[in-house]
Design a protein around this motif. Structure first.
Motif, PDB file in Angstrom:
ATOM      1  N   LEU A   1     -50.390  14.611   8.441  1.00  0.00           N
ATOM      2  CA  LEU A   1     -49.197  15.372   8.783  1.00  0.00           C
ATOM      3  C   LEU A   1     -47.951  14.526   8.564  1.00  0.00           C
ATOM      4  CD1 LEU A   1     -48.366  18.130   9.752  1.00  0.00           C
ATOM      5  CD2 LEU A   1     -48.451  17.301  12.094  1.00  0.00           C
TER       6      LEU A   1
ATOM      7  N   SER B   1     -47.021  12.131   6.177  1.00  0.00           N
ATOM      8  CA  SER B   1     -47.632  11.768   4.906  1.00  0.00           C
ATOM      9  C   SER B   1     -47.277  10.378   4.417  1.00  0.00           C
ATOM     10  CB  SER B   1     -47.225  12.789   3.829  1.00  0.00           C
ATOM     11  OG  SER B   1     -45.823  12.841   3.710  1.00  0.00           O
TER      12      SER B   1
ATOM     13  N   GLU C   1     -53.215  17.808   8.257  1.00  0.00           N
ATOM     14  CA  GLU C   1     -52.854  19.166   7.853  1.00  0.00           C
ATOM     15  C   GLU C   1     -53.936  19.676   6.912  1.00  0.00           C
ATOM     16  OE1 GLU C   1     -48.672  20.535   6.777  1.00  0.00           O
ATOM     17  OE2 GLU C   1     -49.657  20.499   4.822  1.00  0.00           O
TER      18      GLU C   1
ATOM     19  N   TRP D   1     -40.856  24.777   6.925  1.00  0.00           N
ATOM     20  CA  TRP D   1     -41.732  24.435   8.035  1.00  0.00           C
ATOM     21  C   TRP D   1     -42.318  23.030   7.948  1.00  0.00           C
ATOM     22  CZ3 TRP D   1     -46.842  23.694   6.490  1.00  0.00           C
ATOM     23  CH2 TRP D   1     -47.190  24.210   5.237  1.00  0.00           C
ATOM     24  N   ARG D   2     -42.229  22.379   6.794  1.00  0.00           N
ATOM     25  CA  ARG D   2     -42.753  21.021   6.684  1.00  0.00           C
ATOM     26  C   ARG D   2     -41.719  19.956   7.040  1.00  0.00           C
ATOM     27  NH1 ARG D   2     -46.846  21.255   1.431  1.00  0.00           N
ATOM     28  NH2 ARG D   2     -48.748  21.507   2.668  1.00  0.00           N
ATOM     29  N   ARG D   3     -40.499  20.356   7.312  1.00  0.00           N
ATOM     30  CA  ARG D   3     -39.493  19.387   7.728  1.00  0.00           C
ATOM     31  C   ARG D   3     -39.769  18.933   9.157  1.00  0.00           C
ATOM     32  NH1 ARG D   3     -33.707  21.902   6.572  1.00  0.00           N
ATOM     33  NH2 ARG D   3     -33.331  20.498   8.352  1.00  0.00           N
TER      34      ARG D   3
END
Length: 295
Positions: free
Chosen positions: A100, A102, A141, A286-288
């Motif tokens: 998550l 990365s 993830e 949503w990945r921020r």
């Protein structure tokens, strides 16, 4: 404690230490496989092999010791990733499994390991046969990529009818052997294991359209999971051990009674908390790290 040969049970006889910056495994199938033609890429006129998925282990460290009392293995892993080798750039299903957080490096320095593990046979500080510990400090993830999962399943589904029947017969034989065991024989052969697992549980991502980076997404965050074994106290100060074949043969047949059911089972305490279900609208970033959504 001292062994029969006079050596300390913790004395190390052999030691192996290994550090790997990166270790990769690639799943490859023939282009003639029926599922290989489901790929979006055009079929080649020449026979070739298709890379399905790649598993990458980053910064793997292991420490193996052979002690007089048994093996002790410990180690760490910075990150684990699984990618779809057939996925186009920008495809949500390209990274099937990824950390998550990365980044593996922060300002050029190696980050703390995400995974820590340990396995010890006959540990000196616990009255058990084995000790197993696993911790995952940050979540993974996991993207729901049904197409890739079906192809991986097809790759491993290679058993023919004869092999299936042989495997089924082995299972039936094991079941018959277990049914013939007496309660005391099972207890004498049973090994105790102390288990401790602490997981920053994975985040399951289910996109509406894998091919669309801006698609709406359902996210199931599994929160945190802790699993610990509840080791039954030994009846004496002697460390429990598995019985020999001769000792098993000398045990008289006896049925279980209601006073000893706990001795027949391993007991565990499981705790799960901070579970969330998020529905992300299309186009949301949503990945921020600073993104927040309605729960």
């Amino acid at each position: 404690s001292e062994t029969s040969k006079g050596f300390s049970a913790e004395a190390v006889q052999h030691e192996v230490i290994a550090h790997l910056d990166e270790l990769s495994f690639i799943l490859v199938e023939s282009s003639e496989h029926p599922l290989a033609h489901q790929s979006a890429e055009p079929a080649s006129a020449e026979p070739a092999h298709v890379q399905l998925a790649r598993l990458t282990l980053s910064h793997l460290s292991t420490h193996l010791e052979r002690r007089a009392a048994g093996y002790r293995i410990s180690g760490s892993l910075a990150a684990l990733e699984v990618v779809d080798c057939q996925s186009p750039a920008g495809h949500l299903g390209g990274a099937l499994v990824r950390p998550l957080a990365s980044e593996l490096r922060n300002g050029g320095a190696q980050a703390a390991p995400q995974w820590m593990f340990k396995y010890v046979e006959r540990p000196s500080d616990q009255p058990v046969d084995c000790q197993v510990e696993l911790s995952v400090s940050s979540p993974l993830e996991v993207v729901c990529n049904v197409r890739l999962l079906l192809r991986i399943q097809g790759f491993f589904d290679v058993l023919g009818e004869t092999e299936r029947e042989e495997l089924a017969e082995l299972v039936r034989q094991q079941a018959r052997n277990l049914g013939a065991d007496t309660v005391d024989a099972v207890l004498a052969r049973r090994k105790t294991t102390a288990v401790r697992v602490q997981l920053a549980a994975p985040r399951l991502v289910m996109p509406y359209d894998l091919a669309d980076p801006q698609t709406s997404v359902l996210i199931i965050d599994m929160g945190a999971i802790t699993l610990t074994s509840v080791v039954q106290p030994a009846p004496s100060d002697v460390r429990p051990r598995a019985a020999t074949t001769e000792e098993l043969a000398s045990i008289p047949k006896r049925e279980a009674n209601e006073d000893e059911p706990d001795r027949l089972y391993d007991c565990y305490a499981l705790r799960v908390h901070s579970i969330q279900v998020l529905l992300i609208p299309s186009g949301a970033p949503w990945r921020r790290p600073d993104f927040t959504a309605e729960r």
